[in-house]
Design an enzyme around this catalytic site. Structure first.
Site, mmCIF file in Angstrom:
data_model
loop_
_atom_site.group_PDB
_atom_site.id
_atom_site.type_symbol
_atom_site.label_atom_id
_atom_site.label_comp_id
_atom_site.label_asym_id
_atom_site.label_seq_id
_atom_site.Cartn_x
_atom_site.Cartn_y
_atom_site.Cartn_z
ATOM 1 N N LYS A 33 86.035 50.906 24.197
ATOM 2 C CA LYS A 33 85.415 50.588 25.493
ATOM 3 C C LYS A 33 86.097 51.393 26.600
ATOM 4 O O LYS A 33 87.166 51.974 26.385
ATOM 5 C CB LYS A 33 85.528 49.086 25.758
ATOM 6 C CG LYS A 33 86.963 48.570 25.850
ATOM 7 C CD LYS A 33 87.023 47.044 25.789
ATOM 8 C CE LYS A 33 88.471 46.570 25.861
ATOM 9 N NZ LYS A 33 88.572 45.111 25.646
ATOM 10 N N TYR A 242 102.758 60.857 54.286
ATOM 11 C CA TYR A 242 102.236 59.819 55.182
ATOM 12 C C TYR A 242 103.285 58.741 55.439
ATOM 13 O O TYR A 242 103.956 58.298 54.493
ATOM 14 C CB TYR A 242 101.032 59.126 54.537
ATOM 15 C CG TYR A 242 99.753 59.924 54.568
ATOM 16 C CD1 TYR A 242 99.192 60.349 55.759
ATOM 17 C CD2 TYR A 242 99.085 60.219 53.373
ATOM 18 C CE1 TYR A 242 98.001 61.060 55.776
ATOM 19 C CE2 TYR A 242 97.899 60.924 53.372
ATOM 20 C CZ TYR A 242 97.361 61.346 54.587
ATOM 21 O OH TYR A 242 96.183 62.048 54.590
HETATM 22 C C1 LIG Z 1 89.608 44.892 24.707
HETATM 23 C C2 LIG Z 1 89.362 43.972 23.576
HETATM 24 C C3 LIG Z 1 89.960 44.215 22.325
HETATM 25 C C4 LIG Z 1 91.034 45.247 22.121
HETATM 26 O O1 LIG Z 1 92.234 44.722 22.662
HETATM 27 P P1 LIG Z 1 93.612 45.509 22.658
HETATM 28 O O2 LIG Z 1 94.559 44.542 23.271
HETATM 29 O O3 LIG Z 1 93.400 46.718 23.506
HETATM 30 O O4 LIG Z 1 93.940 45.855 21.261
HETATM 31 C C5 LIG Z 1 89.558 43.428 21.251
HETATM 32 N N1 LIG Z 1 88.664 42.426 21.420
HETATM 33 C C6 LIG Z 1 88.108 42.127 22.615
HETATM 34 C C7 LIG Z 1 87.145 41.009 22.729
HETATM 35 C C8 LIG Z 1 88.444 42.891 23.745
HETATM 36 O O5 LIG Z 1 87.908 42.587 24.926
#
Ligand SMILES: *Cc1c(COP(=O)(O)O)cnc(C)c1O
Length: 347
Positions: A33, A242
């Site tokens: 993702k 800045y």
């Molecule tokens: C993002 C996510 C994962 C992966 O989690 P990590 O901590 O990055 O390994 C797995 N399952 C769900 C439902 C997630 O939202």
């Protein structure tokens, strides 16, 4: 090169997947993702598919459709947000598998695409996504009557192995899925490290693949190198940047680098992050601005063409720790201006 270069080691990514896979006796999927945690989902997923991953997870159907175009038919692409009202065409055309989260999604999916596979996401205590125990009790018969491929839930505290929430969610998930005949999945990266009780039939690592905690045995996957645009000599008492937050205490050489908070190097890094010339640290001098960093390079024998902000001496988690966030946020904030350069056998 006017912008920074994000070097991504696809062999290290594949090695991290294999290392996590070797810790379980079950199937290991891959979570890609947010454009593969900022590193490029198409390239990351292609490398992971070559390493052996057969199931991928994304957050939304749009991400799933993009990923399908990169991977082709074959791997299963699962969508955490399930089947939303606008998703039907994407799910059908890209052959996605939604993780259905409630009665409305189940009804929508079964009505719109009666032959299309789906999973179910259960809430075992995080209260974010998924069917609550009472919903599931009411819907289970209906869900199991169709092409159900997976039942999953997510842990809220897996990065803290001793937290009692883990055992409580394990108990809840085990109870909710007793007698289910399809594969079950509870563990992301943290859950894999919690041990075999948490593995069930499929794990879903994300951050550990990309080299982040809590997988402390991960190989680093990224190096971020930022070009020096200009250097100048600053006299004692002169200010930099800045708000004049840096005042030279000695004759100081300042290098101005091409990257800033618009590239995910958040302003909270001001005064905290360091840049590296090989193993030699150089502190930021003054505030991070939108497109530029100013760095004290006085102690370097000569100023290189570029300095690294992510490298073995300063990992994603070091940078996160120094700036009050987590490695996930550092990675997924890495902006689109960087040139992403892929290396490794699978590149
Ligand atoms: C993002 C996510 C994962 C992966 O989690 P990590 O901590 O990055 O390994 C797995 N399952 C769900 C439902 C997630 O939202």
């Amino acid at each position: 090169m006017g912008t920074g270069t994000l070097h991504i080691d696809l062999d290290a990514l594949a090695a991290n997947w294999r290392a996590l896979d070797a810790r379980t006796g079950c199937e290991t999927a891959a979570v890609v993702k947010a454009d593969g945690y900022g590193l490029g989902a198409a390239r990351a997923a292609t490398a992971l598919a070559r390493a052996g991953a057969r199931r991928f997870f994304v957050a939304t159907a749009e991400e799933g459709a993009t990923l399908r175009a990169a991977l082709g038919q074959g791997p299963e692409i699962n969508v955490f947000s399930g089947h939303m009202a606008t998703d039907t065409a994407l799910i059908r055309d890209a052959n996605l598998t939604p993780m259905l989260n409630d009665a409305a999604q189940l009804a929508r999916h079964r009505a719109a695409l009666p032959q299309a596979a789906y999973g179910v996401q259960l809430d075992s205590g995080m209260n974010r996504l998924g069917m609550e125990p009472a919903d599931w009790a009411a819907l289970r018969g209906q869900a199991e009557a169709g092409p159900l491929t997976l039942v999953m839930s997510h842990l809220a505290y897996a990065d803290e192995p001793d937290h009692p929430q883990n055992a409580e969610q394990l108990r809840q998930f085990t109870e909710m899925t007793a007698g289910v005949s399809v594969p079950r999945s509870l563990a992301a990266t943290g859950g894999i490290l919690l041990g075999p009780d948490y593995h069930f039939d499929l794990t879903r690592p994300g951050i550990g693949l990309y080299g982040g905690l809590p997988f402390d045995a991960a190989q680093p996957v990224v190096r971020l190198s930022l070009p020096v645009i200009q250097t100048r000599d600053v006299m004692p008492g002169e200010h930099v940047g800045y708000g004049c937050t840096f005042t030279a205490a000695r004759p100081t050489k300042i290098a101005t680098l091409s990257a800033g908070y618009a590239d995910g190097l958040i302003r909270a890094m001001s005064g905290k992050a360091r840049l590296f010339a090989g193993n030699t640290p150089c502190p930021l001098a003054g505030r991070v601005s939108m497109d530029l960093l100013t760095v004290d390079v006085t102690d370097l024998p000569e100023t290189p063409e570029a300095l690294d902000i992510l490298c073995p001496s300063q990992t994603v988690d070091h940078l996160a720790e120094a700036t009050g966030t987590i490695g996930y946020e550092i990675l997924t904030s890495l902006g689109p201006r960087y040139a992403r350069r892929y290396a490794g056998e699978t590149a």
